[in-house]
Design an enzyme around this catalytic site. Structure first.
Site, mmCIF file in Angstrom:
data_model
loop_
_atom_site.group_PDB
_atom_site.id
_atom_site.type_symbol
_atom_site.label_atom_id
_atom_site.label_comp_id
_atom_site.label_asym_id
_atom_site.label_seq_id
_atom_site.Cartn_x
_atom_site.Cartn_y
_atom_site.Cartn_z
ATOM 1 N N ARG A 1 65.079 18.200 39.086
ATOM 2 C CA ARG A 1 65.520 19.284 40.153
ATOM 3 C C ARG A 1 65.086 20.562 39.440
ATOM 4 N NH1 ARG A 1 69.915 15.998 41.628
ATOM 5 N NH2 ARG A 1 69.456 14.822 43.465
ATOM 6 N N LYS B 1 54.768 30.806 43.784
ATOM 7 C CA LYS B 1 54.416 29.792 44.771
ATOM 8 C C LYS B 1 53.581 28.734 43.925
ATOM 9 C CE LYS B 1 53.422 32.138 49.099
ATOM 10 N NZ LYS B 1 52.290 32.750 49.878
ATOM 11 N N GLU C 1 40.989 40.118 43.892
ATOM 12 C CA GLU C 1 42.201 40.279 44.212
ATOM 13 C C GLU C 1 42.793 41.634 43.798
ATOM 14 O OE1 GLU C 1 43.856 38.391 46.193
ATOM 15 O OE2 GLU C 1 43.123 36.348 46.083
ATOM 16 N N LYS D 1 52.369 43.269 42.887
ATOM 17 C CA LYS D 1 52.714 42.078 43.396
ATOM 18 C C LYS D 1 54.279 41.830 43.342
ATOM 19 C CE LYS D 1 51.899 36.962 44.075
ATOM 20 N NZ LYS D 1 51.132 36.107 44.182
ATOM 21 N N GLU E 1 58.401 35.039 52.001
ATOM 22 C CA GLU E 1 57.507 35.293 53.086
ATOM 23 C C GLU E 1 58.242 35.124 54.388
ATOM 24 O OE1 GLU E 1 53.490 34.084 51.681
ATOM 25 O OE2 GLU E 1 53.051 34.046 53.939
ATOM 26 N N ARG F 1 55.378 39.891 52.331
ATOM 27 C CA ARG F 1 54.756 39.250 51.657
ATOM 28 C C ARG F 1 53.267 38.728 52.143
ATOM 29 N NH1 ARG F 1 56.319 34.997 46.802
ATOM 30 N NH2 ARG F 1 54.080 34.438 46.046
ATOM 31 N N ASN G 1 47.983 38.798 51.945
ATOM 32 C CA ASN G 1 46.802 37.984 52.613
ATOM 33 C C ASN G 1 45.609 38.797 53.052
ATOM 34 O OD1 ASN G 1 47.819 35.346 51.653
ATOM 35 N ND2 ASN G 1 49.480 35.621 53.044
ATOM 36 N N HIS H 1 42.660 37.127 53.875
ATOM 37 C CA HIS H 1 42.756 35.770 53.522
ATOM 38 C C HIS H 1 42.461 34.884 54.740
ATOM 39 C CE1 HIS H 1 43.771 37.326 49.715
ATOM 40 N NE2 HIS H 1 44.094 35.901 49.319
ATOM 41 N N HIS I 1 40.138 32.089 53.911
ATOM 42 C CA HIS I 1 40.616 30.476 53.931
ATOM 43 C C HIS I 1 39.759 29.886 54.833
ATOM 44 C CE1 HIS I 1 45.012 31.573 52.769
ATOM 45 N NE2 HIS I 1 44.249 31.369 51.563
ATOM 46 N N HIS J 1 37.818 31.302 45.464
ATOM 47 C CA HIS J 1 38.656 32.039 46.016
ATOM 48 C C HIS J 1 38.591 33.409 46.485
ATOM 49 C CE1 HIS J 1 42.456 32.715 48.205
ATOM 50 N NE2 HIS J 1 42.975 33.391 47.067
HETATM 51 P P1 NAD Z 1 40.874 27.459 38.067
HETATM 52 O O1 NAD Z 1 42.273 27.211 37.822
HETATM 53 O O2 NAD Z 1 39.958 26.246 38.874
HETATM 54 O O3 NAD Z 1 40.091 28.191 36.802
HETATM 55 C C1 NAD Z 1 38.702 28.487 37.180
HETATM 56 C C2 NAD Z 1 37.877 27.758 36.073
HETATM 57 O O4 NAD Z 1 38.100 28.574 34.981
HETATM 58 C C3 NAD Z 1 38.064 26.272 35.717
HETATM 59 O O5 NAD Z 1 37.025 25.581 35.528
HETATM 60 C C4 NAD Z 1 38.913 26.540 34.303
HETATM 61 O O6 NAD Z 1 39.086 25.449 33.677
HETATM 62 C C5 NAD Z 1 38.213 27.684 33.799
HETATM 63 N N1 NAD Z 1 38.895 28.730 32.784
HETATM 64 C C6 NAD Z 1 40.385 28.850 33.026
HETATM 65 N N2 NAD Z 1 40.614 29.949 32.021
HETATM 66 C C7 NAD Z 1 39.581 29.972 31.503
HETATM 67 C C8 NAD Z 1 39.207 30.580 30.212
HETATM 68 N N3 NAD Z 1 39.998 31.694 29.507
HETATM 69 N N4 NAD Z 1 38.177 30.597 29.608
HETATM 70 C C9 NAD Z 1 36.921 29.930 30.037
HETATM 71 N N5 NAD Z 1 37.055 28.891 31.298
HETATM 72 C C10 NAD Z 1 38.651 28.904 31.744
HETATM 73 O O7 NAD Z 1 40.604 28.528 39.299
HETATM 74 P P2 NAD Z 1 41.859 29.980 39.447
HETATM 75 O O8 NAD Z 1 40.797 30.782 40.169
HETATM 76 O O9 NAD Z 1 42.318 30.450 38.316
HETATM 77 O O10 NAD Z 1 42.757 29.388 40.574
HETATM 78 C C11 NAD Z 1 42.386 29.059 41.727
HETATM 79 C C12 NAD Z 1 43.794 28.231 42.207
HETATM 80 O O11 NAD Z 1 44.577 29.181 42.373
HETATM 81 C C13 NAD Z 1 43.433 27.658 43.605
HETATM 82 O O12 NAD Z 1 44.003 26.496 43.703
HETATM 83 C C14 NAD Z 1 44.386 28.661 44.433
HETATM 84 O O13 NAD Z 1 44.873 27.652 45.789
HETATM 85 C C15 NAD Z 1 45.496 29.034 43.621
HETATM 86 N N6 NAD Z 1 46.125 30.142 44.004
HETATM 87 C C16 NAD Z 1 47.428 30.157 43.947
HETATM 88 C C17 NAD Z 1 48.215 31.493 44.421
HETATM 89 C C18 NAD Z 1 49.702 31.217 43.940
HETATM 90 O O14 NAD Z 1 50.422 32.413 44.614
HETATM 91 N N7 NAD Z 1 50.293 30.266 43.579
HETATM 92 C C19 NAD Z 1 47.506 32.653 44.574
HETATM 93 C C20 NAD Z 1 46.272 32.502 44.594
HETATM 94 C C21 NAD Z 1 45.463 31.413 44.363
HETATM 95 N N1 GLY Z 2 48.742 34.976 47.109
HETATM 96 C C1 GLY Z 2 49.695 35.160 48.144
HETATM 97 C C2 GLY Z 2 51.038 35.148 47.592
HETATM 98 O O1 GLY Z 2 51.431 35.065 46.426
HETATM 99 O O2 GLY Z 2 51.932 35.216 48.272
#
Ligand code: NAD
Ligand code: GLY
Length: 385
Positions: free
Chosen positions: A139, A161, A203, A245, A255, A260, A264, A267, A271, A285
Site C-alpha cells: 500500500r 500522477k 512543455e 507546476k 485535478e 490543474r 493541459n 493537450h 492526445h 508527446h
Molecule cells: P520515455 O520515458 O519513453 O523516454 C524517451 C526515450 O528516451 C526512451 O527511449 C528512453 O529510453 C530514452 N532516454 C531517457 N533518458 C535518456 C537519456 N538521459 N539519454 C538517452 N536516452 C534517454 O519518454 P518521456 O518523453 O520521458 O515520457 C513520456 C511518458 O510520460 C508518456 O508515457 C506520458 O504518458 C508520460 N507523462 C506522464 C506525465 C505525468 O504527469 N505523470 C506527464 C507527461 C507525460
Molecule cells: N501533465 C499534466 C499533469 O500533471 O497534470
C-alpha cells in the site's frame, strides 16, 4: 538538511556547484525537487538524509541503464544503501498492465519493508510505471524520481500522477502518488536525442503560455542557447517550469477545482493526434503538444479570446526551435472525424462534450467547456489547407 541547497529564487548562474531547489508544498506530502550537475553522484547522501532508507529498488530502462545505472548504484553504495535494479525495455509499450504486474511481483519477491525505496531512473515511461508499482506494493513504498528526459524533468516527475495504459486507453490505470523527492541531474540530458529534448521543450514553453508571459519572453530570447546545452539557462528553465507546476499542483493536487487542468493547454488536440498516430515514434508527446498548442491558439482566436498575434507568436517560437507546428508537417492526411471522436473520449471530456484549455493571450489560459464540434472541425480543416 545536509545537502547543499538554495531556493530557486536565489539562483545565480555563477554558483554552479550548489543545487537549485524547488519546493512542492503539499502539507505532509511536501517534497523538494533538487536540480544540479552532480545530483546523481550525490543521490546516496541525499537519500540517506531525506528518505533515510537502507535499501532501494531501482527501476530503469535499457537505454538509461547502460548510461547512468552505474553512477547511481555507485552513489548508493557509497552511502551504504543496498540496492537491486529492474531493467525494463525502453518505450511506451512498457507502460502496460503486464509489465506493471511483473514489476510489482519482482519488488514483492525481494521482501521489501515499508522503508525500502523505489527509485525511478529514466523518462516519463519509467516514472509512471515505477510510481504506480510503488503506490501498490504494501500500500505504498517511499518513491524517488530521478528523471532523465527533459519532459520528465519539467513535467511527469512532478505532481504525483502515476499509471500505465490499458486496452481502454492511455493512462487509464494509475494513482496519485507523490514522490518523497525528485532528483534532476541535468548532465543526463547530454545523451538525450535532440528530438526528445525538443519534445520536453514544448512543455517548458507551455508553462510560459499558461501562466507567465515574462518567462515566455525570456524563452523567446534564450531557447536556442538553452537547447544547445547552456547549463545555466537550462537549469533556470527547468527550475521555473517545476516551480510553475508545483504551484498549480499545490492548489489542485487531484485535478478537482480545474486549476490543474490548465496544464493541459494544447493537450486535447495533442492526445487526439497521438491516438491517431498510435503513441509511437511518428509523433512524440511533446511534439503533439507543440502542434496542439498552435491549434488551441487558433481556436481561441476564433472564439475571440485572443488576437492573431498570440497564435503567430506561439507558432513562430515553437518553429524557431525546430518543433513542428502544423498538422501537415506531421502527416499529409488526417481523418477529422476520428480526431474529433478521440477528443470526445478524452479523459477530460465530460459526456462527449469537447472541453479545451484556451488562451486569452500569452501567459493567460482558461478552461472552456462544451466547445462546438463544428468549430473544432473548421479549425482542423483550415489547418490542413
Ligand atoms: P520515455 O520515458 O519513453 O523516454 C524517451 C526515450 O528516451 C526512451 O527511449 C528512453 O529510453 C530514452 N532516454 C531517457 N533518458 C535518456 C537519456 N538521459 N539519454 C538517452 N536516452 C534517454 O519518454 P518521456 O518523453 O520521458 O515520457 C513520456 C511518458 O510520460 C508518456 O508515457 C506520458 O504518458 C508520460 N507523462 C506522464 C506525465 C505525468 O504527469 N505523470 C506527464 C507527461 C507525460
Ligand atoms: N501533465 C499534466 C499533469 O500533471 O497534470
Amino acid at each position: 538538511m545536509g545537502y547543499a541547497m538554495k531556493r530557486n529564487e536565489g539562483f545565480s548562474p555563477t554558483e554552479k556547484k550548489e543545487h537549485t531547489v524547488v519546493h512542492v508544498p503539499l502539507g505532509a506530502m511536501s517534497y523538494d525537487i533538487i536540480i544540479g550537475e552532480r545530483v546523481l553522484a550525490e543521490t546516496g547522501a541525499i537519500l540517506s538524509d531525506v528518505v533515510k532508507c537502507k535499501r532501494a529498488i531501482i527501476v530503469t530502462d535499457d537505454n538509461v541503464a547502460s548510461r547512468y545505472l552505474h553512477r547511481l548504484t555507485g552513489s548508493l553504495a557509497a552511502a551504504e544503501i543496498r540496492c537491486t535494479s529492474f531493467i525494463l525495455p525502453s518505450g511506451e509499450a512498457t507502460k502496460s498492465t503486464d509489465q506493471l504486474l511483473k514489476l510489482v511481483h519482482n519488488i514483492l519477491s525481494q521482501e521489501p519493508d515499508r522503508h525500502t525505496a523505489v527509485i525511478a531512473l529514466g523518462g516519463g515511461v519509467i516514472g509512471d510505471i515505477a510510481g504506480c508499482a510503488a503506490s501498490l506494493v504494501l500500500r505504498g513504498l517511499p518513491f524517488v524520481q530521478i528523471p532523465t528526459t527533459l519532459l520528465a524533468q519539467v513535467d511527469s516527475s512532478v505532481g504525483g500522477k502515476t499509471g500505465v495504459n490499458t486496452s481502454y486507453g492511455k493512462n487509464t490505470m494509475g494513482s496519485f502518488y507523490q514522490p518523497k523527492i525528485v532528483l534532476i541531474d541535468i548532465t543526463t540530458l547530454e545523451t538525450l536525442p535532440k528530438r526528445e529534448l525538443l519534445s520536453g521543450y514544448a512543455e517548458i514553453a507551455k508553462y510560459g503560455l499558461i501562466a507567465d508571459a515574462m518567462f515566455f519572453e525570456w524563452l523567446e530570447v534564450n531557447a536556442n542557447a538553452l537547447l544547445s546545452g547552456n547549463v545555466d539557462l537550462l537549469t533556470r528553465a527547468i527550475a521555473t517550469s517545476c516551480k510553475a507546476k508545483a504551484e498549480i499542483v499545490a492548489e489542485d493536487e487531484r485535478e478537482i477545482s480545474g486549476k490543474r487542468a490548465l496544464l493541459n493547454f494544447g493537450h486535447t488536440f495533442a492526445h487526439a493526434l497521438e491516438a491517431e498516430t498510435g503513441y509511437g515514434p511518428d509523433l512524440l508527446h511533446g511534439e503533439a503538444v507543440g502542434v496542439g498548442m498552435v491549434l488551441a491558439a487558433a481556436l481561441s482566436e476564433r472564439l475571440r479570446l485572443c488576437g492573431q498575434r498570440t497564435t503567430t507568436r506561439i507558432r513562430e517560437h515553437l518553429s524557431s526551435v525546430g518543433l513542428r507546428t502544423s498538422l501537415r508537417e506531421v502527416r499529409e492526411m488526417w481523418n477529422i472525424n476520428q480526431l474529433i471522436a478521440h477528443m470526445a473520449h478524452d479523459k477530460k471530456a465530460e459526456h462527449g462534450a469537447l472541453n479545451f484549455v484556451l488562451t486569452r493571450g500569452i501567459g493567460s489560459a482558461e478552461i472552456v467547456k462544451n466547445v462546438d464540434k463544428e468549430l473544432v472541425r473548421d479549425i482542423i480543416t483550415e489547418a490542413l489547407q
